[in-house]
Design an enzyme around this catalytic site. Structure first.
Site, PDB file in Angstrom:
ATOM      1  N   TYR A  47      -1.901  -0.326  10.187  1.00  0.00           N
ATOM      2  CA  TYR A  47      -1.921  -0.585   8.748  1.00  0.00           C
ATOM      3  C   TYR A  47      -0.639  -0.091   8.090  1.00  0.00           C
ATOM      4  CZ  TYR A  47      -3.647  -0.820   3.954  1.00  0.00           C
ATOM      5  OH  TYR A  47      -3.805  -1.114   2.608  1.00  0.00           O
ATOM      6  N   SER A  61       0.842  -1.197   0.000  1.00  0.00           N
ATOM      7  CA  SER A  61       0.000   0.000   0.000  1.00  0.00           C
ATOM      8  C   SER A  61       0.875   1.245   0.000  1.00  0.00           C
ATOM      9  CB  SER A  61      -0.893   0.026   1.243  1.00  0.00           C
ATOM     10  OG  SER A  61      -1.557   1.267   1.379  1.00  0.00           O
TER      11      SER A  61
END
Length: 257
Positions: A152, A139
């Site tokens: 995350y 990501s």
């Protein structure tokens, strides 16, 4: 791109980016295995992708489940050529001072320990033949810190480093019967589908507006745009590319703007 005769595994291949990658691999001639935890979603995806796709229910945090996955592929084909590790979760936006430790551990377990366990088994099977390639779906949040997303962002940053370590380890064949594998990662920006389903976007208009503003291009990617980068890294067209962490993020990581 031609992947005729290749055996591929797409972990988290039942929806979003993973489904798009699986669809393109099947269309390019692959025999494709897709995994997920939801059997209904998996069987629906299998039906949509056709006879050259097989769904196997699997949990990346359960070693017995992961071992079973690779036993099935090995017993059926005796090989694996390509792997895409796309399983991942996010968490509620929470500052570190209010962190829930069990939630933090859950995100790390799925986003980091899951790919670690998968690559352990992928490397052992893929290295039996020439031309293997692994792509981890990371990501843009692993390239630059994102406030209130400590679990995350940290999990994806660590996955980027794990990708590079594995690329170094796999760049040369260790023995005559163990061949090199290329290992890379893509770092998508905000992408439609999966975590950004239409339902979620409509339910959280402020969050949706923020996601649109964090890219230079001021829009979401579609899953096909991310899939194109994944397939290039899997293909022989990127034969001299390994250890790369590739942003596909609409300019998110280009700098402040």
């Amino acid at each position: 791109m031609n992947f005729k005769g290749k055996i591929a595994l797409v972990v988290g291949g039942t929806r979003g980016i993973g489904f798009e990658v699986s669809k393109n691999l099947v269309q390019a001639g692959c025999t494709c295995y897709i995994t997920g935890r939801n059997e209904d979603n998996g069987l629906t995806a299998q039906r949509l992708l056709g006879e050259h796709c097989t769904f196997i229910r699997s949990d990346v945090t359960d070693e017995a489940s992961v071992i079973n996955l690779f036993q099935i592929i090995n017993e059926k084909h005796g090989r694996l050529d390509l792997a895409v590790n796309n399983a991942g979760v996010t968490s509620k936006h929470t500052p570190v001072r209010d962190m829930n430790l069990s939630e933090w551990k859950r995100v790390l377990e799925i986003n980091l320990l899951g790919p670690l366990l998968l690559m352990k088994h992928e490397i052992n099977l893929i290295s039996k033949h020439i031309g293997g390639s692994i792509v981890n779906v990371s990501s843009c949040a692993g390239l630059l810190g994102v406030a209130n997303q400590s679990a995350y962002s940290t999990s994806k940053a660590a996955l980027n480093m794990l990708t590079q370590v594995c690329a170094i380890e796999c760049a040369e064949g260790a023995t005559p019967d163990r061949h090199p594998i290329r290992v890379n990662a893509v770092c998508p920006g905000p992408t439609l589908g999966g975590m950004n389903s239409e339902e979620r976007l409509k339910a959280n208009p402020e969050s949706t507006k923020h996601k649109l503003q964090v890219t230079v291009m001021k829009r979401f990617a579609n899953a096909g745009e991310i899939s194109s980068a994944v397939l290039w890294l899997l293909s022989d067209s990127s034969s001299f590319v390994t250890g790369t962490v590739m942003p596909v993020d609409g300019g998110f990581s280009a700098g402040k703007f």
